[in-house]
Scaffold this motif. Structure first.
Motif, PDB file in Angstrom:
ATOM      1  N   PHE A 156      23.238  34.175   9.945  1.00  0.00           N
ATOM      2  CA  PHE A 156      23.657  32.875  10.032  1.00  0.00           C
ATOM      3  C   PHE A 156      22.747  31.826   8.837  1.00  0.00           C
ATOM      4  O   PHE A 156      22.948  30.617   8.933  1.00  0.00           O
ATOM      5  CB  PHE A 156      23.257  32.426  11.425  1.00  0.00           C
ATOM      6  N   TYR A 157      21.758  32.518   8.316  1.00  0.00           N
ATOM      7  CA  TYR A 157      21.091  31.495   7.354  1.00  0.00           C
ATOM      8  C   TYR A 157      20.834  32.245   5.817  1.00  0.00           C
ATOM      9  O   TYR A 157      21.254  33.445   5.666  1.00  0.00           O
ATOM     10  CB  TYR A 157      19.585  31.370   7.656  1.00  0.00           C
ATOM     11  N   GLU A 158      20.744  31.375   4.842  1.00  0.00           N
ATOM     12  CA  GLU A 158      20.423  31.778   3.576  1.00  0.00           C
ATOM     13  C   GLU A 158      19.367  31.035   3.011  1.00  0.00           C
ATOM     14  O   GLU A 158      19.200  29.802   3.357  1.00  0.00           O
ATOM     15  CB  GLU A 158      21.689  31.664   2.836  1.00  0.00           C
ATOM     16  N   SER A 159      18.627  31.540   2.245  1.00  0.00           N
ATOM     17  CA  SER A 159      17.312  31.218   1.908  1.00  0.00           C
ATOM     18  C   SER A 159      17.508  31.107  -0.007  1.00  0.00           C
ATOM     19  O   SER A 159      17.634  31.929  -0.534  1.00  0.00           O
ATOM     20  CB  SER A 159      16.135  32.040   2.205  1.00  0.00           C
ATOM     21  N   HIS A 160      16.646  29.873  -0.339  1.00  0.00           N
ATOM     22  CA  HIS A 160      16.819  29.601  -2.016  1.00  0.00           C
ATOM     23  C   HIS A 160      15.514  29.074  -2.434  1.00  0.00           C
ATOM     24  O   HIS A 160      15.220  28.078  -1.759  1.00  0.00           O
ATOM     25  CB  HIS A 160      18.208  28.931  -2.299  1.00  0.00           C
ATOM     26  N   VAL A 161      15.087  29.622  -3.346  1.00  0.00           N
ATOM     27  CA  VAL A 161      14.052  29.066  -4.135  1.00  0.00           C
ATOM     28  C   VAL A 161      14.599  28.329  -5.297  1.00  0.00           C
ATOM     29  O   VAL A 161      15.247  28.721  -6.211  1.00  0.00           O
ATOM     30  CB  VAL A 161      13.016  30.263  -4.871  1.00  0.00           C
ATOM     31  N   LEU A 162      14.619  26.976  -5.025  1.00  0.00           N
ATOM     32  CA  LEU A 162      15.030  25.918  -6.053  1.00  0.00           C
ATOM     33  C   LEU A 162      14.175  25.554  -7.206  1.00  0.00           C
ATOM     34  O   LEU A 162      14.715  25.657  -8.273  1.00  0.00           O
ATOM     35  CB  LEU A 162      15.238  24.752  -5.285  1.00  0.00           C
ATOM     36  N   TYR A 163      12.979  25.793  -7.039  1.00  0.00           N
ATOM     37  CA  TYR A 163      12.051  25.398  -8.159  1.00  0.00           C
ATOM     38  C   TYR A 163      10.728  26.220  -7.799  1.00  0.00           C
ATOM     39  O   TYR A 163       9.992  25.868  -6.801  1.00  0.00           O
ATOM     40  CB  TYR A 163      11.812  23.954  -8.403  1.00  0.00           C
ATOM     41  N   PRO A 164      10.152  27.009  -8.531  1.00  0.00           N
ATOM     42  CA  PRO A 164       8.922  27.937  -8.320  1.00  0.00           C
ATOM     43  C   PRO A 164       7.769  26.808  -8.526  1.00  0.00           C
ATOM     44  O   PRO A 164       7.943  25.751  -9.341  1.00  0.00           O
ATOM     45  CB  PRO A 164       8.875  28.826  -9.383  1.00  0.00           C
ATOM     46  N   VAL A 165       6.655  27.067  -8.004  1.00  0.00           N
ATOM     47  CA  VAL A 165       5.407  26.232  -8.164  1.00  0.00           C
ATOM     48  C   VAL A 165       5.195  26.077  -9.630  1.00  0.00           C
ATOM     49  O   VAL A 165       5.162  27.176 -10.334  1.00  0.00           O
ATOM     50  CB  VAL A 165       4.612  26.537  -7.378  1.00  0.00           C
ATOM     51  N   GLY A 166       4.894  24.996 -10.279  1.00  0.00           N
ATOM     52  CA  GLY A 166       4.475  24.692 -11.502  1.00  0.00           C
ATOM     53  C   GLY A 166       5.780  24.857 -12.638  1.00  0.00           C
ATOM     54  O   GLY A 166       5.371  24.766 -13.735  1.00  0.00           O
ATOM     55  N   GLN A 167       6.715  25.037 -12.275  1.00  0.00           N
ATOM     56  CA  GLN A 167       7.811  25.067 -13.178  1.00  0.00           C
ATOM     57  C   GLN A 167       8.263  23.611 -13.539  1.00  0.00           C
ATOM     58  O   GLN A 167       8.394  22.722 -12.831  1.00  0.00           O
ATOM     59  CB  GLN A 167       9.151  25.739 -12.585  1.00  0.00           C
ATOM     60  N   PRO A 168       8.299  23.221 -14.867  1.00  0.00           N
ATOM     61  CA  PRO A 168       8.489  22.010 -15.288  1.00  0.00           C
ATOM     62  C   PRO A 168      10.011  21.764 -14.985  1.00  0.00           C
ATOM     63  O   PRO A 168      10.809  22.431 -15.287  1.00  0.00           O
ATOM     64  CB  PRO A 168       8.412  22.252 -16.800  1.00  0.00           C
ATOM     65  N   ILE A 169      10.356  20.655 -14.281  1.00  0.00           N
ATOM     66  CA  ILE A 169      11.718  20.434 -14.069  1.00  0.00           C
ATOM     67  C   ILE A 169      12.011  19.048 -14.879  1.00  0.00           C
ATOM     68  O   ILE A 169      13.409  18.713 -14.787  1.00  0.00           O
ATOM     69  CB  ILE A 169      11.850  20.057 -12.711  1.00  0.00           C
ATOM     70  N   GLU A 170      11.123  18.456 -15.233  1.00  0.00           N
ATOM     71  CA  GLU A 170      11.555  17.281 -16.218  1.00  0.00           C
ATOM     72  C   GLU A 170      10.418  16.694 -17.116  1.00  0.00           C
ATOM     73  O   GLU A 170       9.262  17.171 -16.709  1.00  0.00           O
ATOM     74  CB  GLU A 170      11.768  16.120 -15.261  1.00  0.00           C
ATOM     75  N   THR A 171      10.682  16.044 -18.315  1.00  0.00           N
ATOM     76  CA  THR A 171       9.561  15.522 -19.028  1.00  0.00           C
ATOM     77  C   THR A 171       9.660  14.146 -18.967  1.00  0.00           C
ATOM     78  O   THR A 171      10.861  13.611 -19.180  1.00  0.00           O
ATOM     79  CB  THR A 171       9.568  15.862 -20.187  1.00  0.00           C
ATOM     80  N   VAL A 209       6.467  17.543 -15.761  1.00  0.00           N
ATOM     81  CA  VAL A 209       6.037  17.250 -14.188  1.00  0.00           C
ATOM     82  C   VAL A 209       6.902  18.255 -13.707  1.00  0.00           C
ATOM     83  O   VAL A 209       7.825  18.916 -14.175  1.00  0.00           O
ATOM     84  CB  VAL A 209       6.462  16.162 -13.707  1.00  0.00           C
ATOM     85  N   GLY A 210       6.360  18.780 -12.432  1.00  0.00           N
ATOM     86  CA  GLY A 210       6.909  19.980 -11.682  1.00  0.00           C
ATOM     87  C   GLY A 210       6.454  19.750 -10.342  1.00  0.00           C
ATOM     88  O   GLY A 210       5.498  19.088  -9.816  1.00  0.00           O
ATOM     89  N   PRO A 211       6.883  20.861  -9.533  1.00  0.00           N
ATOM     90  CA  PRO A 211       6.614  20.721  -7.951  1.00  0.00           C
ATOM     91  C   PRO A 211       5.009  21.066  -7.972  1.00  0.00           C
ATOM     92  O   PRO A 211       4.708  22.123  -8.619  1.00  0.00           O
ATOM     93  CB  PRO A 211       7.615  21.735  -7.417  1.00  0.00           C
ATOM     94  N   GLY A 212       4.157  20.669  -6.764  1.00  0.00           N
ATOM     95  CA  GLY A 212       3.107  21.259  -6.715  1.00  0.00           C
ATOM     96  C   GLY A 212       2.922  22.383  -5.655  1.00  0.00           C
ATOM     97  O   GLY A 212       2.109  23.231  -5.805  1.00  0.00           O
TER      98      GLY A 212
END
Length: 378
Positions: free
Chosen positions: A272-287, A300-303
């Motif tokens: 009934f569920y699905e799991s997704h890693v959207l952004y790994p820790v420390g991955q730059p997602i924007e400047t 910058v990226g997720p802590g």
């Protein structure tokens, strides 16, 4: 005969579900004849199902998960080595219950003792490891409790490394899930031992006691436990594609009951569920534009890892955006929070993770500061 209006209204109400593929609600988790259980998604850490997950229970040999974690931390810190030879004490040799069958006065490597404890559930191996790491079972229990506190296992207390009955030895299903998640995340190289089907020591081959390894090809751990007071317990883990679940079942009436309960939980979660890693820790997602510093653009990226557990078939409803706390003006330390990563499912916010600077933004020289001050005016 139904009126044209009635037919039109029926079609209008049904249209979103028929055309947009609306998902039916997720059913409630299975009812299981156990004292307590919990099912957790590894990627996100979210609880998918639980019953009496915070009730204080006896862990029996599930204790050896914390023992292994404590030893792995010592290995990671370089305080002991897998090749260390451990002199087997009489206390270790005389320990009752399940055994690796070490012999008093003999030397056994830390690696063999770990495998004997993990695969064969050797109580004697657990005591030998405790004495090697901390000098005594009592001192090792202090280490176990220190790690439990650090992991947030607020309802647990350990008095020995093997789980033999003690009135001051207790835990909860949720706490046992916490240490299991930490063990898998921090020590994948050692976690691989948990799927070994057997181990041979001193010419004695014993099978892994985990029944999930033979019942589910995606299962790769973790640990069984039993005492008369605790009942039959089992921590299970399975990985299907990129999704891993961890189940904890405590207080079953029989070995088969704990296996069936564990499989029911795992299958429920995967179905009934699905799991997704959207952004790994420390991955730059924007400047982002930085002001008054030595850099014009600050990555910058997720802590922490941004992972979502969602009802199966609803991935296309996910979206994410960042919210800045303010303009980026120097100085900003690397790792400092500068906003949030916000994850939405449709119109609902389901997660908010700190957004951090991935590099240091030092104070710029006089020219850089003056230039940026002028540019900000426009």
């Amino acid at each position: 005969m139904k009126s044209a209006f009635t037919l039109f209204w029926f079609f209008l109400c049904a249209f979103p579900a028929l055309v947009l593929g609306a998902q039916p609600p997720i059913p409630g988790p299975p009812e299981l004849p156990v004292k307590g259980y919990v099912l957790i998604d590894f990627n996100s850490g979210k609880t998918l199902a639980e019953m009496n997950a915070d009730e204080r229970l006896e862990p029996a040999s599930l204790t050896k998960i914390m023992t292994a974690y404590t030893v792995f931390r010592e290995l990671a810190g370089g305080k002991i080595q897998l090749t260390d030879q451990v002199l087997i004490s009489e206390k270790s040799w005389r320990t009752g219950g399940s055994k690796m069958f070490v012999e008093v006065g003999k030397q056994v490597s830390v690696e063999d003792l770990l495998k004997g404890m993990i695969i064969q559930s050797g109580n004697d191996a657990a005591v030998a490891l405790a004495e090697h790491v901390a000098g005594s079972v009592e001192s090792f229990a202090d280490l176990m409790n220190a790690h439990a506190k650090r992991l947030g296992m607020t309802a647990s207390h350990f008095t020995n490394p093997n789980g033999l009955p003690d009135p001051d030895l207790y835990t909860t299903a949720r706490d046992m899930a916490r240490v299991t998640l930490a063990l898998i995340a921090e020590f994948p190289q050692y976690y691989a031992w948990y799927k070994s089907l057997d181990f041979t020591y001193n010419k004695i081959t014993q099978p892994n006691r985990n029944p999930l390894l033979k019942r589910d090809p995606t299962a790769d751990g973790v640990k069984t436990g039993y005492t008369k007071a605790a009942g039959y317990c089992l921590i299970g883990s399975a990985k299907r594609d990129d999704m891993r679940l961890v189940s904890v079942v405590m207080g079953s009436a029989s070995p088969n009951a704990r296996a069936e309960a564990s499989l029911a939980l795992l299958n429920y979660g995967f179905r009934f569920y699905e799991s997704h890693v959207l952004y790994p820790v420390g991955q730059p997602i924007e400047t982002l534009r930085a002001w008054g510093g030595n850099l014009e653009k600050l990555p910058v990226g997720p802590g922490s890892t941004v992972a979502a557990i969602i009802p199966r078939g609803t991935y296309d409803q996910l979206s994410a955006h960042i919210e800045k706390t303010s303009d980026f003006r120097a100085p900003i330390a690397s790792g400092a929070q500068v906003g949030d990563v916000v994850v939405m499912q449709g119109d609902d916010e389901i997660m908010r993770v700190p957004l951090v600077a991935l590099e240091e933004l030092a104070q710029g020289n006089l020219w850089q500061q003056a230039r940026d001050s002028v540019l900000q005016l426009f």
